[in-house]
Design a protein around this motif. Structure first.
Motif, PDB file in Angstrom:
ATOM      1  N   PHE A   1     -19.484 -33.489   4.214  1.00  0.00           N
ATOM      2  CA  PHE A   1     -18.938 -34.478   3.283  1.00  0.00           C
ATOM      3  C   PHE A   1     -19.823 -34.572   2.035  1.00  0.00           C
ATOM      4  O   PHE A   1     -19.321 -34.647   0.904  1.00  0.00           O
ATOM      5  CB  PHE A   1     -18.862 -35.856   3.934  1.00  0.00           C
ATOM      6  CG  PHE A   1     -17.949 -35.957   5.118  1.00  0.00           C
ATOM      7  CD1 PHE A   1     -16.969 -35.007   5.362  1.00  0.00           C
ATOM      8  CD2 PHE A   1     -18.072 -37.011   6.009  1.00  0.00           C
ATOM      9  CE1 PHE A   1     -16.128 -35.100   6.460  1.00  0.00           C
ATOM     10  CE2 PHE A   1     -17.231 -37.122   7.106  1.00  0.00           C
ATOM     11  CZ  PHE A   1     -16.264 -36.164   7.328  1.00  0.00           C
ATOM     12  N   MET A   2     -21.127 -34.592   2.251  1.00  0.00           N
ATOM     13  CA  MET A   2     -22.040 -34.684   1.111  1.00  0.00           C
ATOM     14  C   MET A   2     -21.903 -33.462   0.212  1.00  0.00           C
ATOM     15  O   MET A   2     -21.907 -33.572  -1.021  1.00  0.00           O
ATOM     16  CB  MET A   2     -23.477 -34.820   1.622  1.00  0.00           C
ATOM     17  CG  MET A   2     -23.760 -36.118   2.358  1.00  0.00           C
ATOM     18  SD  MET A   2     -23.724 -37.573   1.288  1.00  0.00           S
ATOM     19  CE  MET A   2     -25.252 -37.337   0.380  1.00  0.00           C
ATOM     20  N   GLY A   3     -21.785 -32.280   0.827  1.00  0.00           N
ATOM     21  CA  GLY A   3     -21.629 -31.068   0.037  1.00  0.00           C
ATOM     22  C   GLY A   3     -20.358 -31.068  -0.787  1.00  0.00           C
ATOM     23  O   GLY A   3     -20.352 -30.671  -1.962  1.00  0.00           O
ATOM     24  N   LEU A   4     -19.269 -31.528  -0.180  1.00  0.00           N
ATOM     25  CA  LEU A   4     -17.996 -31.562  -0.897  1.00  0.00           C
ATOM     26  C   LEU A   4     -18.009 -32.594  -2.018  1.00  0.00           C
ATOM     27  O   LEU A   4     -17.391 -32.387  -3.073  1.00  0.00           O
ATOM     28  CB  LEU A   4     -16.855 -31.859   0.086  1.00  0.00           C
ATOM     29  CG  LEU A   4     -16.522 -30.728   1.061  1.00  0.00           C
ATOM     30  CD1 LEU A   4     -15.629 -31.231   2.188  1.00  0.00           C
ATOM     31  CD2 LEU A   4     -15.841 -29.570   0.332  1.00  0.00           C
ATOM     32  N   SER A   5     -18.697 -33.690  -1.809  1.00  0.00           N
ATOM     33  CA  SER A   5     -18.740 -34.717  -2.858  1.00  0.00           C
ATOM     34  C   SER A   5     -19.519 -34.236  -4.083  1.00  0.00           C
ATOM     35  O   SER A   5     -19.358 -34.784  -5.177  1.00  0.00           O
ATOM     36  CB  SER A   5     -19.373 -36.009  -2.319  1.00  0.00           C
ATOM     37  OG  SER A   5     -20.741 -35.826  -2.022  1.00  0.00           O
ATOM     38  N   ALA A   6     -20.347 -33.199  -3.891  1.00  0.00           N
ATOM     39  CA  ALA A   6     -21.157 -32.680  -4.999  1.00  0.00           C
ATOM     40  C   ALA A   6     -20.472 -31.562  -5.773  1.00  0.00           C
ATOM     41  O   ALA A   6     -21.047 -31.035  -6.730  1.00  0.00           O
ATOM     42  CB  ALA A   6     -22.500 -32.187  -4.460  1.00  0.00           C
TER      43      ALA A   6
ATOM     44  N   GLY B   1     -26.738 -39.722   6.808  1.00  0.00           N
ATOM     45  CA  GLY B   1     -26.857 -38.339   7.256  1.00  0.00           C
ATOM     46  C   GLY B   1     -28.220 -37.795   6.892  1.00  0.00           C
ATOM     47  O   GLY B   1     -29.073 -38.506   6.333  1.00  0.00           O
ATOM     48  N   THR B   2     -28.445 -36.534   7.172  1.00  0.00           N
ATOM     49  CA  THR B   2     -29.744 -35.955   6.865  1.00  0.00           C
ATOM     50  C   THR B   2     -29.979 -35.866   5.348  1.00  0.00           C
ATOM     51  O   THR B   2     -31.118 -35.806   4.897  1.00  0.00           O
ATOM     52  CB  THR B   2     -29.856 -34.548   7.479  1.00  0.00           C
ATOM     53  OG1 THR B   2     -28.760 -33.750   7.027  1.00  0.00           O
ATOM     54  CG2 THR B   2     -29.832 -34.626   8.994  1.00  0.00           C
ATOM     55  N   GLN B   3     -28.891 -35.850   4.580  1.00  0.00           N
ATOM     56  CA  GLN B   3     -29.002 -35.786   3.118  1.00  0.00           C
ATOM     57  C   GLN B   3     -28.717 -37.135   2.456  1.00  0.00           C
ATOM     58  O   GLN B   3     -28.437 -37.212   1.267  1.00  0.00           O
ATOM     59  CB  GLN B   3     -28.030 -34.743   2.573  1.00  0.00           C
ATOM     60  CG  GLN B   3     -28.202 -33.360   3.178  1.00  0.00           C
ATOM     61  CD  GLN B   3     -27.037 -32.453   2.806  1.00  0.00           C
ATOM     62  OE1 GLN B   3     -26.676 -32.343   1.638  1.00  0.00           O
ATOM     63  NE2 GLN B   3     -26.454 -31.797   3.793  1.00  0.00           N
ATOM     64  N   GLY B   4     -28.762 -38.199   3.247  1.00  0.00           N
ATOM     65  CA  GLY B   4     -28.416 -39.508   2.729  1.00  0.00           C
ATOM     66  C   GLY B   4     -26.979 -39.857   3.070  1.00  0.00           C
ATOM     67  O   GLY B   4     -26.314 -39.171   3.863  1.00  0.00           O
ATOM     68  N   SER B   5     -26.467 -40.912   2.490  1.00  0.00           N
ATOM     69  CA  SER B   5     -25.111 -41.372   2.747  1.00  0.00           C
ATOM     70  C   SER B   5     -24.224 -41.127   1.533  1.00  0.00           C
ATOM     71  O   SER B   5     -24.707 -40.809   0.435  1.00  0.00           O
ATOM     72  CB  SER B   5     -25.113 -42.865   3.070  1.00  0.00           C
ATOM     73  OG  SER B   5     -25.472 -43.619   1.915  1.00  0.00           O
ATOM     74  N   LEU B   6     -22.926 -41.277   1.737  1.00  0.00           N
ATOM     75  CA  LEU B   6     -22.003 -41.174   0.605  1.00  0.00           C
ATOM     76  C   LEU B   6     -22.257 -42.272  -0.425  1.00  0.00           C
ATOM     77  O   LEU B   6     -22.013 -42.086  -1.616  1.00  0.00           O
ATOM     78  CB  LEU B   6     -20.558 -41.221   1.101  1.00  0.00           C
ATOM     79  CG  LEU B   6     -20.090 -39.990   1.872  1.00  0.00           C
ATOM     80  CD1 LEU B   6     -18.743 -40.248   2.546  1.00  0.00           C
ATOM     81  CD2 LEU B   6     -19.995 -38.777   0.948  1.00  0.00           C
ATOM     82  N   MET B   7     -22.766 -43.407   0.038  1.00  0.00           N
ATOM     83  CA  MET B   7     -23.141 -44.456  -0.913  1.00  0.00           C
ATOM     84  C   MET B   7     -24.302 -43.985  -1.793  1.00  0.00           C
ATOM     85  O   MET B   7     -24.329 -44.256  -3.005  1.00  0.00           O
ATOM     86  CB  MET B   7     -23.519 -45.735  -0.175  1.00  0.00           C
ATOM     87  CG  MET B   7     -23.894 -46.887  -1.089  1.00  0.00           C
ATOM     88  SD  MET B   7     -24.161 -48.437  -0.201  1.00  0.00           S
ATOM     89  CE  MET B   7     -22.460 -48.915   0.129  1.00  0.00           C
ATOM     90  N   ASP B   8     -25.257 -43.264  -1.182  1.00  0.00           N
ATOM     91  CA  ASP B   8     -26.344 -42.694  -1.972  1.00  0.00           C
ATOM     92  C   ASP B   8     -25.804 -41.698  -2.993  1.00  0.00           C
ATOM     93  O   ASP B   8     -26.266 -41.647  -4.140  1.00  0.00           O
ATOM     94  CB  ASP B   8     -27.360 -42.004  -1.061  1.00  0.00           C
ATOM     95  CG  ASP B   8     -28.067 -42.958  -0.126  1.00  0.00           C
ATOM     96  OD1 ASP B   8     -28.258 -44.129  -0.509  1.00  0.00           O
ATOM     97  OD2 ASP B   8     -28.422 -42.535   0.995  1.00  0.00           O
TER      98      ASP B   8
ATOM     99  N   VAL C   1     -17.505 -40.990  -5.787  1.00  0.00           N
ATOM    100  CA  VAL C   1     -17.087 -41.264  -4.409  1.00  0.00           C
ATOM    101  C   VAL C   1     -16.331 -42.581  -4.413  1.00  0.00           C
ATOM    102  O   VAL C   1     -16.874 -43.607  -4.826  1.00  0.00           O
ATOM    103  CB  VAL C   1     -18.294 -41.336  -3.460  1.00  0.00           C
ATOM    104  CG1 VAL C   1     -17.831 -41.625  -2.030  1.00  0.00           C
ATOM    105  CG2 VAL C   1     -19.104 -40.039  -3.503  1.00  0.00           C
ATOM    106  N   ARG C   2     -15.081 -42.550  -3.953  1.00  0.00           N
ATOM    107  CA  ARG C   2     -14.240 -43.752  -4.032  1.00  0.00           C
ATOM    108  C   ARG C   2     -13.714 -44.144  -2.652  1.00  0.00           C
ATOM    109  O   ARG C   2     -13.426 -43.291  -1.814  1.00  0.00           O
ATOM    110  CB  ARG C   2     -13.057 -43.503  -4.973  1.00  0.00           C
ATOM    111  CG  ARG C   2     -13.476 -43.023  -6.358  1.00  0.00           C
ATOM    112  CD  ARG C   2     -12.298 -42.992  -7.309  1.00  0.00           C
ATOM    113  NE  ARG C   2     -12.611 -42.260  -8.535  1.00  0.00           N
ATOM    114  CZ  ARG C   2     -11.795 -42.168  -9.572  1.00  0.00           C
ATOM    115  NH1 ARG C   2     -10.602 -42.761  -9.534  1.00  0.00           N
ATOM    116  NH2 ARG C   2     -12.144 -41.475 -10.635  1.00  0.00           N
ATOM    117  N   ILE C   3     -13.590 -45.441  -2.452  1.00  0.00           N
ATOM    118  CA  ILE C   3     -13.007 -45.968  -1.217  1.00  0.00           C
ATOM    119  C   ILE C   3     -11.496 -46.039  -1.378  1.00  0.00           C
ATOM    120  O   ILE C   3     -10.994 -46.527  -2.399  1.00  0.00           O
ATOM    121  CB  ILE C   3     -13.570 -47.361  -0.897  1.00  0.00           C
ATOM    122  CG1 ILE C   3     -15.067 -47.277  -0.578  1.00  0.00           C
ATOM    123  CG2 ILE C   3     -12.831 -47.985   0.275  1.00  0.00           C
ATOM    124  CD1 ILE C   3     -15.722 -48.622  -0.368  1.00  0.00           C
TER     125      ILE C   3
END
Length: 360
Positions: free
Chosen positions: A73-78, A95-102, A110-112
């Motif tokens: 998820f983090m990779g796709l958000s980037a 996660g290991t790379q932080g959260s989607l909030m980060d 990143v949108r809800i």
């Protein structure tokens, strides 16, 4: 009009009947995270004799999402220019790379969203940008995701993608019970059973010689289910009862299942606490493969990292309770969660913290 499922007299009568019929100590698992929260909210534990122990299972979709999928998820958000769309509970899971909030705080978009169709609308309104929806959920959510994909396909929306991380409950329960979690009965997830019906669970009850019941989420619903389980345990009956008849039938919702089966096909999936389980996930059918974000952007989840001292995986499989975790209510709190069990509104740690820890 008084809601009979919350009527104090009905609730007390059911609790008294459970106490009177109990022949030995029993350990019951509420599979669904919403049941866990309802048990606390209604004070069910205080109504039951101490010989009945309630433990939680892998019925929180955010909680069973693996660290590897969170990394994807983090990779796709980037992805440059991408809009990442997610349900709110997923936003704060570390996660290991932080959260989607980060990720959002770092400037990524990143949108809800409140439904999969909201993500399709985002794609329609932003035709020059890829929109990736992180599809997390069980059979309850899958039909809505399928409907969104079908709508996007019919409207020829080419910039909408999903990362399919949805999971199927019956294969997971089979895997869990195969590990002998030392439970005497299961309270099945009511929302999932609205879609599936009770049919898929009868073979499991027979195979593992374990009584199961479907309940709703009011106090009387849950106590009715516990009463049925205690009676079946006492008489050594291994079947499935349904005390949620106002919402669940034996056949469930065939229309929703047909929509889900039109778009998805069962596939292996990795679960936090249970590992990879064959046929427990949902992959896109070939005609919908263009919507698969992992394929479109050549991204695959990596190996599952060591969770460290967080015991969320053990809590999801009844090997531990939140107070057994060394982080619970100290380093790990709702304000600073170390694992998804403390983040999700259906998480066991969050429920323990909100109701039991605060009471203490």
């Amino acid at each position: 009009m008084q809601n009979e499922y919350g009527d104090p007299d009905v609730v007390e009568r059911l609790a008294r009947g459970i106490r009177d019929s109990l022949l030995r100590p029993v350990r019951l698992m509420e599979v669904c995270g919403t049941h866990t929260v309802s048990v606390f909210r209604h004070g069910i534990r205080s109504l039951l004799p101490p010989e009945i122990t309630l433990v939680s299972g892998p019925g929180c979709p955010v909680c069973v999402t693996t660290q590897a999928d969170l990394g994807a998820f983090m990779g796709l958000s980037a992805i440059p220019g991408a809009i990442a769309a997610t349900f709110g509970d997923l936003l704060r899971v570390p996660g290991t790379q932080g959260s989607l909030m980060d990720a959002r705080a770092s400037g990524l978009d990143v949108r809800i969203v409140y439904s999969p169709s909201d993500a399709v609308t985002l794609a329609r309104n932003n035709p020059d940008r890829p929109v990736v929806f992180f599809a997390v959920g069980f059979e309850t959510t899958a039909p809505a995701v399928a409907a969104a994909l079908k709508s996007a396909r019919q409207s020829r929306i080419a910039n909408f993608f999903i990362y399919p991380a949805m999971k199927l409950v019956p294969p997971a329960l089979s895997a869990l019970l195969g590990q002998n979690p030392s439970v005497d009965g299961l309270i099945l997830p009511g929302h999932v059973c609205v879609i599936l019906g009770t049919g898929p669970f009868h073979p499991l009850a027979q195979e593992f010689r374990l009584p199961m019941t479907v309940t709703g989420f009011e106090a009387a619903d849950i106590l009715l289910g516990i009463r049925d389980l205690v009676a079946m345990i006492s008489h050594q009956r291994f079947s499935v009862t349904n005390s949620y008849l106002r919402a669940v039938s034996d056949n469930g919702n065939p229309v929703a299942r047909a929509l889900m089966n039109e778009v998805f096909t069962p596939a292996p999936a990795r679960w936090r606490g249970l590992g990879e389980i064959p046929g427990s996930g949902l992959a896109l059918h070939p005609e919908y493969s263009a919507f698969d974000a992992a394929s479109a952007f050549h991204l695959r989840p990596g190996p599952e990292p060591d969770p460290g001292p967080c015991r969320c995986a053990d809590i999801l499989t009844a090997r531990a309770t939140p107070p057994d975790c060394p982080l619970f209510a100290t380093a790990c709190t709702p304000a600073h969660p170390h694992g998804p069990c403390m983040v999700s509104s259906e998480g066991t740690c969050a429920a323990f913290f909100r109701y039991q820890q605060r009471k203490r």
